[in-house]
Scaffold this motif. Structure first.
Motif, PDB file in Angstrom:
ATOM      1  N   PRO A 182       0.798  -1.221   0.023  1.00 44.49           N
ATOM      2  CA  PRO A 182      -0.055   0.008   0.031  1.00 44.49           C
ATOM      3  C   PRO A 182       0.963   1.184  -0.038  1.00 44.49           C
ATOM      4  O   PRO A 182       0.344   2.461  -0.592  1.00 44.49           O
ATOM      5  N   CYS A 183       1.967   1.367   0.567  1.00 41.79           N
ATOM      6  CA  CYS A 183       2.706   2.390   0.653  1.00 41.79           C
ATOM      7  C   CYS A 183       3.105   2.903  -0.804  1.00 41.79           C
ATOM      8  O   CYS A 183       3.065   4.151  -1.213  1.00 41.79           O
ATOM      9  N   LEU A 184       3.703   2.163  -1.452  1.00 39.82           N
ATOM     10  CA  LEU A 184       4.437   2.359  -2.898  1.00 39.82           C
ATOM     11  C   LEU A 184       3.009   2.803  -3.890  1.00 39.82           C
ATOM     12  O   LEU A 184       3.384   4.023  -4.413  1.00 39.82           O
ATOM     13  N   ILE A 185       2.240   2.115  -3.713  1.00 38.38           N
ATOM     14  CA  ILE A 185       0.955   2.641  -4.527  1.00 38.38           C
ATOM     15  C   ILE A 185       0.171   3.997  -4.195  1.00 38.38           C
ATOM     16  O   ILE A 185       0.034   4.795  -5.001  1.00 38.38           O
ATOM     17  N   LEU A 186       0.071   4.252  -2.737  1.00 36.17           N
ATOM     18  CA  LEU A 186      -0.378   5.581  -2.399  1.00 36.17           C
ATOM     19  C   LEU A 186       0.288   6.576  -2.704  1.00 36.17           C
ATOM     20  O   LEU A 186       0.102   7.624  -3.312  1.00 36.17           O
TER      21      LEU A 186
END
Length: 516
Positions: A182-186
């Motif tokens: 989720p961190c990279l996508i967000l």
């Protein structure tokens, strides 16, 4: 010597054949394609939400920075991209990444210029936010993900599965943990950045290390360094591992020379337009070290920002002194991991070395911001198959550390949705690898600790959203989140350094034969 060379060549060929055979016969392509399609849909869904600085003049945010770089690179000659001129005011989102980022902006800018010239026209496009322009901008990130990060992950999974013989059945889970983090996508598809390029090149370099292709690894990692200077977070690990391997060869000087030629050649190729003069090189270099921004940005969960609650570093030391102090602390914290790699290099300890090196830079280097947590998170994702709990725990608090930033970007809904998807896949039946059961007494203590901190982090989310901070301490909640996240990052770093030390003891000096 001839026999050892033949043995090495045969071994490499057998490994390559086995990897291709495993790719075909165990159908790694099928789960990878399925997970990738879902990961693409998730990225598209997130991109429908706001981005950094949306509708917030005069400087907007990272979205406008990336668009402005496309505007500058497509309308000005190469020599002026890093110069402060009447046509290129560096105070307004001037280029502050290495030349490969500028070339990437140029290529993407050509696409925007072809389909929607108004979005990158010089002067008149500042703050451009038309629907079609935003659609094209989002497409540039998604296409970069598909062309660089996704293939690199596939390469990594094949190489890593060949190394970890006992976890091939968990391939789909491992792919999902990396592609659906989720961190990279967000940050890339919500906030808006191109971390997928530099991280994708780094993933490719890691995969080639696992495949014993050190020259290719040097080339790919040099490209990563030339795309974002923060890739230097991994430099100590790559340097010490490759140096350690070279020292075990029959001719260490020759092996180091070959790596040096690749690195210098790659840098020379990328920097070629600026090698015409010393001034041009210095102009670029001056943009890559933004010391005027200060020791850290916002409330980042690193050592300097966390300890500033008690020690006012910015008041006690000059900027020059702080730069030297940061350098000293970063180098000192890297040295133990580097020493272990040089002494007994192995691909397994190399992965832990990447994580430990990234932690050292994140904790102690100058000018760190919340998004920098993506750098230690990448090797943690690679190690997810071996350290599933550590990966999940680190991801949870990495996401929490970026919560205030993502709230400012109005990305609360995708934040909740992606964390839910991540937890659902992480705990999916037959998903994550089994871990050894700890002693009962230790298990009780650990369970209480885990439940308490998860509950505390949940409460902090609610408080941050629903309660106004005291007027005297307007950033109180950000500070509490920072303190909590830093404490957990530090615990993870201590564990991974200890784990690298334990693993290196299993590879004593002199246990490997000299290679040709």
């Amino acid at each position: 010597m001839k026999k050892s060379r033949v043995t090495k060549v045969v071994k490499v060929e057998i490994n390559n054949i086995n990897a291709r055979r495993w790719l075909t016969h165990t159908s790694i392509s099928a789960p990878f394609i399925c997970v990738s399609l879902f990961a693409i849909l998730v990225r598209v869904a997130v991109s429908l939400h706001p981005y950094s600085g949306a509708g917030d003049p005069p400087k907007y945010g990272d979205f406008e920075a990336q668009r402005h770089w496309m505007e500058i690179t497509t309308n000005l000659p190469v020599k002026e991209w890093y110069q402060n001129t009447t046509k290129n005011d560096l105070r307004y989102w001037g280029l502050d990444y290495p030349p490969l980022t500028a070339y990437q902006s140029y290529v993407h800018g050509l696409v925007l210029k072809f389909f929607h010239p108004e979005s990158v026209s010089l002067y008149t496009s500042l703050g451009h936010e038309s629907y079609f322009g935003k659609l094209l901008m989002r497409w540039t990130v998604l296409s970069s993900d598909l062309l660089i990060f996704f293939p690199a992950v596939l390469w990594l999974i094949v190489a890593f599965a060949d190394q970890s013989r006992g976890h091939k059945s968990k391939t789909a889970w491992h792919v999902a943990m990396i592609l659906l983090n989720p961190c990279l996508i967000l940050i890339d598809h919500g906030h808006f950045q191109f971390n997928c390029i530099s991280l994708g090149l780094t993933v490719g370099a890691i995969a080639t290390v696992l495949c014993d292709k050190d020259l290719v690894a040097s080339f790919l990692f040099s490209l990563a360094l030339n795309h974002k200077q923060m890739s230097a977070y991994y430099a100590p690990a790559f340097f010490s591992y490759l140096l350690g391997k070279c020292l075990k060869r029959r001719n260490p000087f020759l092996e180091v020379s070959k790596l040096g030629v690749i690195v210098i050649g790659t840098f020379a190729l990328v920097w070629w337009p600026y090698l015409r003069s010393r001034v041009a090189v210095l102009e670029v270099l001056s943009r890559l070290a933004p010391f005027e921004r200060g020791l850290y940005e916002d409330y980042v969960a690193n050592f300097w920002c966390t300890t500033s609650v008690l020690i006012k570093w910015k008041l006690l030391f000059t900027t020059q002194s702080l730069k030297l102090l940061c350098l000293f602390m970063t180098v000192c914290s890297c040295l133990p991991s580097m020493f272990l790699q040089i002494r007994a290099p192995s691909t397994r300890t190399f992965l832990y070395g990447l994580l430990n090196s990234a932690f050292s830079f994140y904790f102690f280097s100058f000018q760190v911001h919340e998004k920098s947590v993506l750098l230690p998170l990448l090797p943690a994702s690679v190690l997810a198959i071996e350290e599933p709990f550590i990966f999940q725990w680190f991801t949870h608090f990495a996401l929490l550390s970026m919560f205030p930033l993502l709230c400012r970007d109005k990305l609360l809904l995708p934040y909740i949705a992606l964390y839910g998807i991540f937890i659902f896949i992480y705990y999916a039946p037959n998903g994550k690898p089994d871990t050894p059961n700890p002693p009962r007494s230790w298990s009780r203590v650990t369970s209480f600790y885990v439940v308490f901190l998860l509950f505390l982090s949940f409460v902090l989310h609610i408080i941050y959203l629903a309660v106004d901070p005291p007027k005297k301490y307007p950033f109180l909640f950000e500070a509490i989140i920072m303190l909590l996240c830093f404490s957990q990052f530090a615990l993870v770093a201590v564990y991974t350094n200890w784990k690298q030390w334990i693993l290196s003891r299993k590879s004593p000096v002199g246990s490997e034969k000299k290679l040709a």
